[in-house]
Design a protein around this motif. Structure first.
Motif, PDB file in Angstrom:
ATOM      1  N   ALA A   1      66.966   4.732  13.098  1.00 31.38           N
ATOM      2  CA  ALA A   1      66.347   3.456  12.734  1.00 31.38           C
ATOM      3  C   ALA A   1      65.240   3.141  13.721  1.00 31.38           C
ATOM      4  CB  ALA A   1      67.390   2.345  12.721  1.00 31.38           C
ATOM      5  N   ASP A   2      64.302   2.300  13.304  1.00 35.04           N
ATOM      6  CA  ASP A   2      63.165   1.973  14.155  1.00 35.04           C
ATOM      7  C   ASP A   2      63.557   0.925  15.198  1.00 35.04           C
ATOM      8  OD1 ASP A   2      60.611   2.352  15.066  1.00 35.04           O
ATOM      9  OD2 ASP A   2      59.601   1.491  13.316  1.00 35.04           O
ATOM     10  N   LEU A   3      62.636   0.673  16.124  1.00 40.02           N
ATOM     11  CA  LEU A   3      62.913  -0.141  17.303  1.00 40.02           C
ATOM     12  C   LEU A   3      62.043  -1.386  17.355  1.00 40.02           C
ATOM     13  CD1 LEU A   3      63.055   2.704  19.986  1.00 40.02           C
ATOM     14  CD2 LEU A   3      64.890   1.882  18.487  1.00 40.02           C
ATOM     15  N   ASP A   4      62.512  -2.368  18.107  1.00 42.75           N
ATOM     16  CA  ASP A   4      61.670  -3.499  18.472  1.00 42.75           C
ATOM     17  C   ASP A   4      60.571  -2.964  19.392  1.00 42.75           C
ATOM     18  OD1 ASP A   4      60.999  -5.616  20.709  1.00 42.75           O
ATOM     19  OD2 ASP A   4      61.663  -6.763  18.958  1.00 42.75           O
ATOM     20  N   PRO A   5      59.312  -3.350  19.172  1.00 38.36           N
ATOM     21  CA  PRO A   5      58.217  -2.738  19.940  1.00 38.36           C
ATOM     22  C   PRO A   5      58.189  -3.088  21.415  1.00 38.36           C
ATOM     23  CG  PRO A   5      57.393  -4.478  18.502  1.00 38.36           C
ATOM     24  CD  PRO A   5      58.819  -4.250  18.119  1.00 38.36           C
ATOM     25  N   HIS A   6      58.944  -4.111  21.854  1.00 42.78           N
ATOM     26  CA  HIS A   6      58.846  -4.523  23.251  1.00 42.78           C
ATOM     27  C   HIS A   6      60.169  -4.489  24.015  1.00 42.78           C
ATOM     28  CE1 HIS A   6      54.703  -5.380  22.497  1.00 42.78           C
ATOM     29  NE2 HIS A   6      54.999  -6.273  21.571  1.00 42.78           N
ATOM     30  N   THR A   7      61.309  -4.566  23.310  1.00 47.01           N
ATOM     31  CA  THR A   7      62.594  -4.363  23.995  1.00 47.01           C
ATOM     32  C   THR A   7      62.997  -2.901  23.969  1.00 47.01           C
ATOM     33  OG1 THR A   7      63.995  -4.655  22.027  1.00 47.01           O
ATOM     34  CG2 THR A   7      63.390  -6.649  23.259  1.00 47.01           C
ATOM     35  N   TYR A   8      62.398  -2.135  23.033  1.00 52.66           N
ATOM     36  CA  TYR A   8      62.657  -0.699  22.868  1.00 52.66           C
ATOM     37  C   TYR A   8      64.063  -0.413  22.350  1.00 52.66           C
ATOM     38  CZ  TYR A   8      58.953  -1.236  26.388  1.00 52.66           C
ATOM     39  OH  TYR A   8      57.858  -1.660  27.094  1.00 52.66           O
ATOM     40  N   ASN A   9      64.698  -1.398  21.775  1.00 53.84           N
ATOM     41  CA  ASN A   9      66.040  -1.245  21.226  1.00 53.84           C
ATOM     42  C   ASN A   9      66.031  -1.378  19.712  1.00 53.84           C
ATOM     43  OD1 ASN A   9      67.456  -0.756  23.635  1.00 53.84           O
ATOM     44  ND2 ASN A   9      67.630  -2.938  24.082  1.00 53.84           N
ATOM     45  N   LEU A  10      67.151  -1.016  19.081  1.00 54.43           N
ATOM     46  CA  LEU A  10      67.242  -0.970  17.626  1.00 54.43           C
ATOM     47  C   LEU A  10      66.845  -2.281  16.957  1.00 54.43           C
ATOM     48  CD1 LEU A  10      70.582   1.005  17.188  1.00 54.43           C
ATOM     49  CD2 LEU A  10      68.321   1.742  16.369  1.00 54.43           C
ATOM     50  N   ASP A  11      66.033  -2.165  15.914  1.00 55.20           N
ATOM     51  CA  ASP A  11      65.645  -3.295  15.081  1.00 55.20           C
ATOM     52  C   ASP A  11      66.713  -3.460  13.995  1.00 55.20           C
ATOM     53  OD1 ASP A  11      64.556  -5.072  13.288  1.00 55.20           O
ATOM     54  OD2 ASP A  11      62.786  -3.855  12.820  1.00 55.20           O
ATOM     55  N   PRO A  12      67.452  -4.569  14.001  1.00 54.14           N
ATOM     56  CA  PRO A  12      68.518  -4.732  13.015  1.00 54.14           C
ATOM     57  C   PRO A  12      68.060  -4.578  11.562  1.00 54.14           C
ATOM     58  CG  PRO A  12      68.723  -6.378  14.739  1.00 54.14           C
ATOM     59  CD  PRO A  12      67.415  -5.688  14.969  1.00 54.14           C
ATOM     60  N   ALA A  13      66.854  -5.046  11.240  1.00 47.85           N
ATOM     61  CA  ALA A  13      66.362  -4.905   9.866  1.00 47.85           C
ATOM     62  C   ALA A  13      66.209  -3.440   9.492  1.00 47.85           C
ATOM     63  CB  ALA A  13      65.030  -5.641   9.711  1.00 47.85           C
TER      64      ALA A  13
ATOM     65  N   ALA B   1      67.546   1.595  29.150  1.00 48.68           N
ATOM     66  CA  ALA B   1      67.040   1.148  30.460  1.00 48.68           C
ATOM     67  C   ALA B   1      67.753  -0.078  30.997  1.00 48.68           C
ATOM     68  CB  ALA B   1      65.537   0.894  30.405  1.00 48.68           C
ATOM     69  N   GLY B   2      68.971  -0.343  30.504  1.00 50.14           N
ATOM     70  CA  GLY B   2      69.703  -1.505  30.984  1.00 50.14           C
ATOM     71  C   GLY B   2      69.397  -2.776  30.234  1.00 50.14           C
ATOM     72  N   ASN B   3      68.677  -2.666  29.105  1.00 47.38           N
ATOM     73  CA  ASN B   3      68.313  -3.828  28.302  1.00 47.38           C
ATOM     74  C   ASN B   3      69.234  -3.894  27.090  1.00 47.38           C
ATOM     75  OD1 ASN B   3      66.800  -6.070  27.583  1.00 47.38           O
ATOM     76  ND2 ASN B   3      65.181  -4.880  26.598  1.00 47.38           N
ATOM     77  N   PRO B   4      69.942  -5.001  26.864  1.00 48.53           N
ATOM     78  CA  PRO B   4      70.913  -5.028  25.775  1.00 48.53           C
ATOM     79  C   PRO B   4      70.260  -5.083  24.401  1.00 48.53           C
ATOM     80  CG  PRO B   4      70.733  -7.210  26.735  1.00 48.53           C
ATOM     81  CD  PRO B   4      69.900  -6.289  27.597  1.00 48.53           C
ATOM     82  N   CYS B   5      70.902  -4.436  23.435  1.00 50.87           N
ATOM     83  CA  CYS B   5      70.495  -4.572  22.036  1.00 50.87           C
ATOM     84  C   CYS B   5      70.846  -5.970  21.527  1.00 50.87           C
ATOM     85  CB  CYS B   5      71.213  -3.534  21.182  1.00 50.87           C
ATOM     86  SG  CYS B   5      70.706  -1.827  21.484  1.00 50.87           S
ATOM     87  N   ASP B   6      70.302  -6.304  20.361  1.00 51.65           N
ATOM     88  CA  ASP B   6      70.624  -7.573  19.697  1.00 51.65           C
ATOM     89  C   ASP B   6      71.990  -7.406  19.031  1.00 51.65           C
ATOM     90  OD1 ASP B   6      70.829  -9.836  18.163  1.00 51.65           O
ATOM     91  OD2 ASP B   6      68.868  -9.638  17.193  1.00 51.65           O
ATOM     92  N   MET B   7      73.043  -7.584  19.824  1.00 51.63           N
ATOM     93  CA  MET B   7      74.385  -7.235  19.371  1.00 51.63           C
ATOM     94  C   MET B   7      74.930  -8.200  18.320  1.00 51.63           C
ATOM     95  SD  MET B   7      75.010  -4.360  20.610  1.00 51.63           S
ATOM     96  CE  MET B   7      76.719  -4.225  20.079  1.00 51.63           C
TER      97      MET B   7
END
Length: 416
Positions: free
Chosen positions: A120-132, A151-157
C-alpha cells in the motif's frame, strides 16, 4: 547564488567554511552491566533458553516495561515477524498488506508462509502507511496488515485497526525501529494483535541479533501457539516436551547470551529513546519553515523516537536536486544519505521476477497482485527526494545545532 542568504558565507562545496568542524559525540553502548550478565549466563552451565534464566528474565523485564502479558523471544526481528504471521494463521495464498519502504525482513516471513505481499502507498511526510491505500488494496484473500513504524514514527493506528476490524484482519506491528514510540499515549507494539521487535546491532538496543513478539490478545493459548512456532512447534510448557507436530514451523530460538545482554540493554532503553526524541524534535523545530524543505512529520498524536531523521527536498521549490542538496550538506560536515533504500521493495528483482525460490514462481503464481513501477507513487517519490540524517543518543546539543545550521545554510543558498 554563491553566497548563503542566511550567513553570508559561501557553501563549503564552493570553497567556503564548513559548518561542522568538530567530531560528533560518541559513546559506549556496552559496558560492565552487559559483561556481568554474560558471566552469569555462562556460569549457569547452559546457554539454552528453556533451561537457563536469562531469556526468561529479559522477557519478564520487557513485558513489565511494555505492560503486556506475554512475549516470545526470537533470533531476529525478521524471525519475529515470521512468528507473528505463523501464530496469526497466515498460510498459502493469503495476502498480507504492508509498506513498500521497509527492510526485506518485513516481507521474508510472508513469503516463507507462501503468502503474497501486497504493498500500500504511504503518507508523503510521515512515510507510514496511508489507511485509504490499505483499504483500496483489500481483497477476499487479504488476511493481515503489517504496519511498519518507520524510523520510530508511529503509524495511524486508529485508522488501521478500524480497517482491520471492518474486514476481519490481523494487525502486526513492525517495531524494529520504534522502541518506546507512542501513539496517542499507547506504546507501539501493544496496539495490534502482535508487536514485533528487533535487537539487531543497528537498532535502539542491541543483543547482536535477536527479537521479541508481543502477544496482545492476552490469550494464553495465543501465547503458546506463538511460543511453539518460534521453536519448531515443540510445546515446552509441561514436564515433558511435546514433539507431536501438526504443521511446519522454524527454529528461531534466542540464546541465553542474547538474553543476558538484553537484560542490561533494557535498563538503558528509556534514556536512549527519550534523548533521541528530544534531538529529532529539535531538528524539526530548527528547520521548519525553510522554503523547499519538508521536515520529518510526526504522526498526529504520536511521539517519535527517531531511529533516523529523514527530510524531503521539494526540488522545484528549492532550486536544486535532492542529490545536489545531499552533496552540499555532506560538504558542510553533516554525513547523510540520499534516500533510505535504493528503491521500493516491490521494484527489487524478487518481485519483478516473481521468484521467491530459484526456478519457481510459487507462491506469486497464486495471485495477480501487481508489482509494477508506479503502484505506490508517494513511496517512490519519497525515496527520490529524501535525505536521511543519522541521530544518536550520544550526539550533543551542539551537534544538533550544527545539523540545523548546515541544513539552513544549504537550503537558503539554493532557495529563491
Amino acid at each position: 547564488m554563491a553566497e548563503s542568504r542566511v550567513t553570508g558565507e559561501r557553501l563549503a562545496l564552493l570553497g567556503g567554511p564548513k559548518t561542522k568542524t568538530t567530531p560528533f559525540g560518541t559513546g559506549k553502548r556496552f559496558g560492565f552491566e552487559e559483561a556481568k550478565e554474560l558471566l552469569e549466563a555462562l556460569e549457569q552451565n547452559t546457554l539454552f533458553y528453556h533451561f537457563g534464566g536469562k531469556v526468561k528474565q529479559f522477557l519478564h523485564d520487557f513485558n513489565e516495561l511494555y505492560g503486556v502479558p506475554y512475549s516470545v523471544a526470537t533470533s531476529s526481528g525478521t524471525a519475529s515477524i515470521h512468528v507473528a504471521l505463523g501464530a496469526a494463521g497466515i498460510t498459502v495464498g493469503d495476502e498480507v498488506i504492508t509498506s513498500p519502504i521497509t527492510d526485506q525482513g518485513t516481507v521474508v516471513g510472508i513469503l516463507y508462509q507462501n503468502a503474497i505481499p501486497v504493498f500500500a502507498d504511504l503518507d508523503p511526510h510521515t512515510y507510514n502507511l496511508d489507511p485509504a491505500s490499505i483499504e483500496a488494496r483489500i481483497t477476499p484473500r487479504t488476511k493481515a496488515i503489517i504496519a511498519v513504524h518507520l524510523a520510530g514514527n508511529p503509524c495511524d493506528m486508529d485508522a488501521i485497526t478500524a480497517i482491520a476490524r471492518k474486514y476481519g484482519l490481523k494487525v502486526i506491528e513492525d517495531c524494529a525501529q520504534s522502541y518506546m514510540t507512542r501513539y496517542k499515549g499507547r506504546l507501539a507494539g501493544t496496539i495490534g494483535d502482535y508487536g514485533c521487535f528487533s535487537t539487531n546491532d543497528f537498532k535502539h538496543i542491541s543483543t547482536g541479533d535477536g527479537g521479541m513478539v508481543t502477544i496482545n490478545s492476552g490469550s494464553e493459548t495465543d501465547y503458546h501457539v506463538a511460543h511453539a512456532f518460534a521453536d519448531k512447534n515443540y510445546q515446552r510448557f509441561g514436564a515433558v516436551v511435546n514433539r507431536d507436530l501438526n504443521y511446519l514451523a522454524p527454529n528461531y530460538r534466542m540464546t541465553e547470551l542474547q538474553g543476558a545482554v538484553g537484560i542490561a540493554q533494557l535498563k538503558k532503553l528509556k534514556g536512549i529513546c527519550q534523548r533521541r526524541r528530544v534531538l529529532g524534535d529539535r531538528i524539526t523545530e530548527g528547520i521548519t519553515g525553510l522554503k523547499g524543505i519538508h521536515p520529518h512529520k510526526v504522526t498526529e498524536g504520536g511521539e517519535c523516537t527517531y531511529w533516523f531523521y529523514m527530510l524531503r527536498v521539494n526540488e522545484p521549490e528549492l532550486g536544486c536536486t535532492r542529490d545536489e542538496f545531499s552533496r552540499a550538506l555532506a560538504a558542510e560536515g553533516i554525513p547523510n544519505s540520499a534516500g533510505y533504500i535504493p528503491r521500493t521493495v516491490y521494484l527489487n528483482g524478487m518481485f519483478q521476477n516473481r521468484q521467491a525460490y530459484p526456478g519457481s514462481h510459487f507462491p506469486f503464481e497464486l495471485s495477480d497482485v501487481s508489482y509494477e513501477k508506479g503502484i505506490c507513487p508517494n513511496a517512490e517519490a519519497i525515496l527520490n527526494t529524501a535525505v536521511r540524517i543519522a541521530v544518536s543518543e550520544f550526539y550533543t546539543d551542539g551537534d544538533i545545532e550544527d545539523i540545523i545550521r548546515a541544513i539552513r545554510k544549504v537550503a537558503t543558498h539554493y532557495g529563491k
